[in-house]
Design an enzyme around this catalytic site. Structure first.
Site, mmCIF file in Angstrom:
data_model
loop_
_atom_site.group_PDB
_atom_site.id
_atom_site.type_symbol
_atom_site.label_atom_id
_atom_site.label_comp_id
_atom_site.label_asym_id
_atom_site.label_seq_id
_atom_site.Cartn_x
_atom_site.Cartn_y
_atom_site.Cartn_z
ATOM 1 N N ARG A 28 0.777 -1.165 0.007
ATOM 2 C CA ARG A 28 -0.103 -0.145 -0.084
ATOM 3 C C ARG A 28 1.000 1.190 -0.029
ATOM 4 N NH1 ARG A 28 -5.689 0.016 0.982
ATOM 5 N NH2 ARG A 28 -6.508 -2.202 0.968
ATOM 6 N N ARG A 32 -2.494 6.942 0.899
ATOM 7 C CA ARG A 32 -3.162 8.236 1.631
ATOM 8 C C ARG A 32 -2.167 9.012 2.624
ATOM 9 N NH1 ARG A 32 -8.315 5.410 3.751
ATOM 10 N NH2 ARG A 32 -6.579 3.887 3.376
ATOM 11 N N ARG A 41 -6.628 12.376 -4.687
ATOM 12 C CA ARG A 41 -7.799 12.062 -4.203
ATOM 13 C C ARG A 41 -8.983 13.230 -4.083
ATOM 14 N NH1 ARG A 41 -9.468 10.949 1.334
ATOM 15 N NH2 ARG A 41 -10.214 8.831 1.232
ATOM 16 N N ASP A 77 -6.636 -1.734 -7.697
ATOM 17 C CA ASP A 77 -7.404 -2.385 -6.494
ATOM 18 C C ASP A 77 -7.926 -3.857 -6.750
ATOM 19 O OD1 ASP A 77 -8.483 -1.421 -3.561
ATOM 20 O OD2 ASP A 77 -9.475 -3.022 -4.356
ATOM 21 N N TYR A 154 -15.449 -10.399 -0.440
ATOM 22 C CA TYR A 154 -16.059 -9.135 -0.483
ATOM 23 C C TYR A 154 -17.437 -9.515 -1.272
ATOM 24 C CZ TYR A 154 -12.269 -6.732 1.543
ATOM 25 O OH TYR A 154 -11.111 -6.511 2.268
HETATM 26 O O1 CP3 Z 1 0.166 0.702 -3.221
HETATM 27 C C1 CP3 Z 1 -0.295 -0.349 -3.202
HETATM 28 O O2 CP3 Z 1 -0.237 -1.431 -2.590
HETATM 29 C C2 CP3 Z 1 -1.211 -0.431 -4.651
HETATM 30 C C3 CP3 Z 1 -2.513 -0.436 -4.717
HETATM 31 C C4 CP3 Z 1 -3.508 -1.261 -3.714
HETATM 32 C C5 CP3 Z 1 -4.580 -0.732 -3.382
HETATM 33 N N1 CP3 Z 1 -5.271 -1.730 -3.008
HETATM 34 C C6 CP3 Z 1 -5.001 0.798 -3.377
HETATM 35 C C7 CP3 Z 1 -6.182 1.278 -2.599
HETATM 36 C C8 CP3 Z 1 -3.330 -2.496 -3.690
HETATM 37 C C9 CP3 Z 1 -2.382 -3.498 -3.757
HETATM 38 C C10 CP3 Z 1 -4.601 -2.872 -2.965
HETATM 39 C C11 CP3 Z 1 -4.962 -4.234 -2.498
HETATM 40 C C12 CP3 Z 1 -6.215 -4.366 -1.843
HETATM 41 N N2 CP3 Z 1 -7.451 -3.552 -1.919
HETATM 42 C C13 CP3 Z 1 -6.303 -5.304 -0.673
HETATM 43 C C14 CP3 Z 1 -5.440 -6.252 -0.270
HETATM 44 C C15 CP3 Z 1 -4.076 -5.726 0.407
HETATM 45 C C16 CP3 Z 1 -4.610 -5.466 1.892
HETATM 46 O O3 CP3 Z 1 -4.512 -4.326 2.300
HETATM 47 O O4 CP3 Z 1 -5.035 -6.458 2.657
HETATM 48 C C17 CP3 Z 1 -7.647 -5.116 -0.302
HETATM 49 C C18 CP3 Z 1 -8.215 -6.130 1.004
HETATM 50 C C19 CP3 Z 1 -8.348 -4.273 -1.004
HETATM 51 C C20 CP3 Z 1 -9.786 -3.794 -0.792
HETATM 52 C C21 CP3 Z 1 -9.749 -2.137 -0.347
HETATM 53 N N3 CP3 Z 1 -9.635 -1.352 -1.216
HETATM 54 C C22 CP3 Z 1 -10.091 -1.894 1.074
HETATM 55 C C23 CP3 Z 1 -10.591 -2.796 2.084
HETATM 56 C C24 CP3 Z 1 -9.989 -0.426 0.899
HETATM 57 C C25 CP3 Z 1 -10.640 0.654 2.075
HETATM 58 C C26 CP3 Z 1 -9.831 0.628 2.987
HETATM 59 C C27 CP3 Z 1 -8.506 1.506 2.783
HETATM 60 O O5 CP3 Z 1 -7.250 1.118 2.813
HETATM 61 O O6 CP3 Z 1 -8.640 2.681 2.557
HETATM 62 C C28 CP3 Z 1 -9.767 -0.191 -0.430
HETATM 63 C C29 CP3 Z 1 -9.433 1.293 -0.861
HETATM 64 C C30 CP3 Z 1 -8.189 1.537 -1.405
HETATM 65 N N4 CP3 Z 1 -7.112 0.861 -2.375
HETATM 66 C C31 CP3 Z 1 -7.233 2.670 -1.167
HETATM 67 C C32 CP3 Z 1 -6.070 2.615 -1.877
HETATM 68 C C33 CP3 Z 1 -4.780 3.616 -1.983
HETATM 69 C C34 CP3 Z 1 -7.737 3.840 -0.291
HETATM 70 C C35 CP3 Z 1 -8.700 4.733 -1.166
HETATM 71 C C36 CP3 Z 1 -8.551 6.006 -0.823
HETATM 72 O O7 CP3 Z 1 -9.230 6.449 -0.119
HETATM 73 O O8 CP3 Z 1 -7.845 6.967 -1.584
#
Ligand code: CP3
Length: 347
Positions: A28, A32, A41, A77, A154
């Site tokens: 990640r 943010r 964002r 994502d 999900y």
């Molecule tokens: O930087 C990176 O790792 C690349 C991008 C990436 C994102 N999500 C961007 C993202 C990757 C590899 C993921 C994977 C992901 N997404 C997982 C597996 C990894 C883990 O953390 O367990 C899961 C379970 C998701 C599902 C998901 N997407 C959730 C639960 C959320 C909300 C929670 C959160 O972290 O905000 C997201 C949104 C998300 N995906 C964001 C980002 C940068 C945040 C969005 C924002 O508010 O800008």
């Protein structure tokens, strides 16, 4: 492709080659905690950022420029796959992902399809091509997908959960439907990841964020047998990394899939992980993401202890899960720098 890379530490470490130092990236890392990400964002919706190659490219490269990691990971994502399979996915502020029409019955499953990935996910492949061009060989690019079990969580539960009890109930009470869905996700994911590699991804990580919610027996039946198919399909193309959070109990079986790397979280000692995984696989991890809130000298000391515990070979330094949004950027940079500055005494 990898021979043109200026920094191929990650790929060499995944292949088990000796390297001058341990490579480092953070799960990640595009997100943010970076003010530069928060600016974009404000202006664009989440999936708009994913679907616009120029934005995905800019966000992917931000941590390479700002914190100096040894690899870029595609900004996207795991939930773009359920979207491509026909389900609506929303990302709600403060709440996380929501799927308003989750899969609960056989009729629901009829709405789900194995799509043509070129048609539905072309924007990802366009982003990868653009990122490779912009990176210009500075560091490798990691592509990724969610593991079938984590995506089912999900798709069935319809939102985040601490237990994913409804997803589990679906698997336990309607196993035939569950396995049909898992196989559809697997088939889609294989085509999706092969296309990511064709577009230029140098390695692939499979995120099984909820693997550790399953018992060892169920992890094999519901998760690992599908991950194994994905790893096998990619084996001759690029090294794959499996990150199954909390599923330390299956390290031996995961190593036997032929994956090049296994991600581990901070709840297992590196020495025990190595013992279970054997010597033929690279371990990745396992710094507690919340530890990045510590004062910088503490981060530096604990990074050195982590590197010592893993040793000089077959280790990729990383967090044990994604970086938290409230981590100061200079703490993230201190983590990365501490890895880059460390040298083993006898090396
Ligand atoms: O930087 C990176 O790792 C690349 C991008 C990436 C994102 N999500 C961007 C993202 C990757 C590899 C993921 C994977 C992901 N997404 C997982 C597996 C990894 C883990 O953390 O367990 C899961 C379970 C998701 C599902 C998901 N997407 C959730 C639960 C959320 C909300 C929670 C959160 O972290 O905000 C997201 C949104 C998300 N995906 C964001 C980002 C940068 C945040 C969005 C924002 O508010 O800008």
């Amino acid at each position: 492709m990898s021979q043109q890379l200026q920094n191929d530490l990650l790929l060499r470490t995944l292949r088990g080659e000796q390297t001058e130092r341990t490579p480092v990236w953070m799960m990640r890392q595009a997100g943010r905690y970076l003010p530069e990400y928060r600016v974009l964002r404000e202006k664009y919706g989440f999936f708009e950022r994913c679907q616009t190659p120029e934005l995905a490219c800019e966000i992917t490269i931000q941590p390479v420029d700002i914190v100096g990691v040894d690899a870029a990971i595609l900004f996207s994502d795991i939930l773009v796959v359920p979207q491509a399979m026909g389900l609506e996915v929303q990302l709600i502020e403060q709440k996380g992902p929501v799927l308003p029409d989750p899969v609960k019955t056989a009729a629901d499953l009829n709405r789900v399809r194995v799509p043509d990935v070129q048609e539905t996910l072309q924007y990802v492949f366009d982003a990868i091509k653009l990122i490779k061009q912009e990176l210009n060989g500075r560091v490798p690019l990691i592509g990724f997908a969610g593991a079938p079990w984590t995506l089912l969580c999900y798709m069935v539960q319809g939102k985040g959960s601490k237990t994913f009890d409804e997803a589990k109930a679906f698997c336990y009470t309607q196993p035939e439907l569950a396995h049909r869905l898992l196989q559809m996700i697997t088939d889609t994911t294989i085509a999706y990841l092969k296309a990511q590699v064709a577009a230029g991804a140098d390695t692939i990580q499979i995120f099984d964020s909820w693997g550790g919610l399953l018992s060892p027996h169920d992890f094999e039946a519901i998760s690992l047998q599908y991950i194994r198919q994905i790893v096998a399909a990619l084996k001759d193309e690029v090294p794959t990394i499996i990150f199954a959070k909390g599923a330390w109990f299956a390290l031996e079986e995961m190593a036997a899939t032929g994956a090049a790397g296994l991600g581990i979280d901070w709840c297992i000692k590196p020495q025990l992980a190595r013992q279970m995984a054997g010597s033929n696989v690279t371990l990745q991890g396992n710094f507690d993401p919340a530890k990045l809130l510590s004062p910088i000298p503490v981060i530096q000391k604990e990074v050195r202890e982590m590197l010592q515990a893993f040793g000089p070979q077959r280790h990729v330094a990383n967090l044990g899960h994604g970086i938290l949004p409230n981590i100061p950027v200079d703490h993230a940079r201190a983590f990365v720098d501490a890895v880059k500055e460390f040298r083993f005494a006898a090396q």
